[in-house]
Design an enzyme around this catalytic site. Structure first.
Site, PDB file in Angstrom:
ATOM      1  N   ASP A 110      30.870  73.072  59.986  1.00 45.77           N
ATOM      2  CA  ASP A 110      32.067  73.868  60.227  1.00 45.77           C
ATOM      3  C   ASP A 110      32.848  74.045  58.939  1.00 45.77           C
ATOM      4  OD1 ASP A 110      33.592  74.442  63.182  1.00 45.77           O
ATOM      5  OD2 ASP A 110      34.804  74.683  61.382  1.00 45.77           O
ATOM      6  N   SER A 116      28.096  87.731  73.045  1.00 40.64           N
ATOM      7  CA  SER A 116      29.376  87.973  73.700  1.00 40.64           C
ATOM      8  C   SER A 116      29.177  89.069  74.737  1.00 40.64           C
ATOM      9  CB  SER A 116      30.427  88.427  72.679  1.00 40.64           C
ATOM     10  OG  SER A 116      31.597  88.898  73.321  1.00 40.64           O
ATOM     11  N   TYR A 176      33.243  93.743  66.072  1.00 38.61           N
ATOM     12  CA  TYR A 176      32.862  92.538  66.821  1.00 38.61           C
ATOM     13  C   TYR A 176      31.795  92.880  67.859  1.00 38.61           C
ATOM     14  CZ  TYR A 176      33.227  88.305  69.630  1.00 38.61           C
ATOM     15  OH  TYR A 176      32.937  87.144  70.319  1.00 38.61           O
ATOM     16  N   ILE A 224      36.620  82.715  77.743  1.00 39.37           N
ATOM     17  CA  ILE A 224      36.499  81.264  77.857  1.00 39.37           C
ATOM     18  C   ILE A 224      37.781  80.640  77.320  1.00 39.37           C
ATOM     19  CG2 ILE A 224      35.195  79.218  77.152  1.00 39.37           C
ATOM     20  CD1 ILE A 224      33.631  81.085  79.000  1.00 39.37           C
ATOM     21  N   THR A 257      39.021  78.362  75.511  1.00 41.02           N
ATOM     22  CA  THR A 257      38.989  77.404  74.410  1.00 41.02           C
ATOM     23  C   THR A 257      40.432  77.123  73.993  1.00 41.02           C
ATOM     24  OG1 THR A 257      38.900  79.175  72.772  1.00 41.02           O
ATOM     25  CG2 THR A 257      36.786  78.349  73.610  1.00 41.02           C
TER      26      THR A 257
END
Length: 267
Positions: free
Chosen positions: A37, A145, A158, A191, A193
């Site tokens: 990350d 996605s 995107y 989602i 998150t």
């Protein structure tokens, strides 16, 4: 507790959200995981939490926009644990201020999202595949996605980048299946998150719930468990697929909620 016992997994974007869920679940089920990350402190914290829970994990800095950084993460994983069986290409970016409609989109943002959202999947797979061949096979999992399947008023780059991930997944599956390498993708809907919870207004969440077939929003673990399934031998005859995990949001005729409301008024 042994669905992926003995497997070695590299998770990109593993310090939070979906990546963190997948890392924790894979480790809980017996995998040795490397968390890559840009947020290296978050990656270290995630690895330490897994170790404290009895699992095996390590962390490495990963800049998904840089080819050499992706290669370094793959090499680190193999140096650390001797092989690589599961590659979860999970990094993805979006920018609501610059990624607009096709007339007004910032073209530099288009290039940036294509580089990170699509090219990082290509590179992660490119560097993982030789090690998987040497290991006798493996599972590559890509985060796509629902934007790959349904258009929006903005986020043109995107959506296009994630549609490319869906098709690239098929190409990898077709090209390396004979090497016992499977490649699948997961397409999340909305989602919740931590980032989503902090940034999505309640009225937008209500809008999504109105059009969901299910009466609640997804959590990171809903994707994490799908990744765990695809990483395990339970999915050994599934390849080239994109699993849509989206609560039935895109399932019905889009007029159905409004039509149901109209019918209730007539009672």
């Amino acid at each position: 507790m042994s669905r992926v016992e003995g497997k070695v997994a590299l998770i990109t974007g593993g310090a939070s959200g979906i990546g963190l869920s997948a890392a924790a679940l894979l480790a809980k089920e017996g995998a040795k995981v490397v968390i890559g990350d840009f947020n290296i402190e978050g990656a270290k914290e995630a690895a330490e939490a897994i170790i404290a829970d009895g699992g095996e994990a390590a962390a490495i800095f990963l800049d998904a926009s840089k080819e050499e950084s992706i290669k370094a993460a793959v090499d680190f994983t193999v140096d650390q644990y001797g092989t690589l069986n599961v590659m979860f290409n999970n990094v993805g970016l979006t920018n609501l201020q610059k990624d607009l409609d096709v007339v007004n989109i910032d073209l530099e943002e288009w290039d940036r999202l294509m580089n990170v959202n699509t090219k990082s999947v290509l590179l992660g797979s490119r560097f993982a595949i030789p090690h998987m061949i040497e290991a006798g096979g493996g599972s590559i999992i890509n985060t796509a996605s629902m934007s790959a399947f349904a258009a929006d008023s903005i986020r043109s780059a995107y959506g296009a980048s994630k549609a490319a991930v869906v098709n690239l997944t098929k190409y990898i599956a077709a090209q390396y299946g004979k090497n016992n390498i499977r490649c699948n993708a997961v397409a999340p809907g909305l989602i919740l998150t931590p980032a989503a919870k902090n940034n999505i207004p309640p009225q937008v969440l209500d809008m999504f719930e109105k059009y969901n077939a299910l009466s609640y929003h997804g959590e990171a673990d809903d994707i994490g468990y799908t990744v765990l399934f695809l990483a395990s031998d339970e999915s050994k005859f599934i390849t080239g697929q994109t699993i849509q995990v989206e609560g039935g949001h895109y399932l019905s005729n889009p007029t159905m909620p409004d039509f149901n409301a109209l019918m209730k008024q007539g009672k």
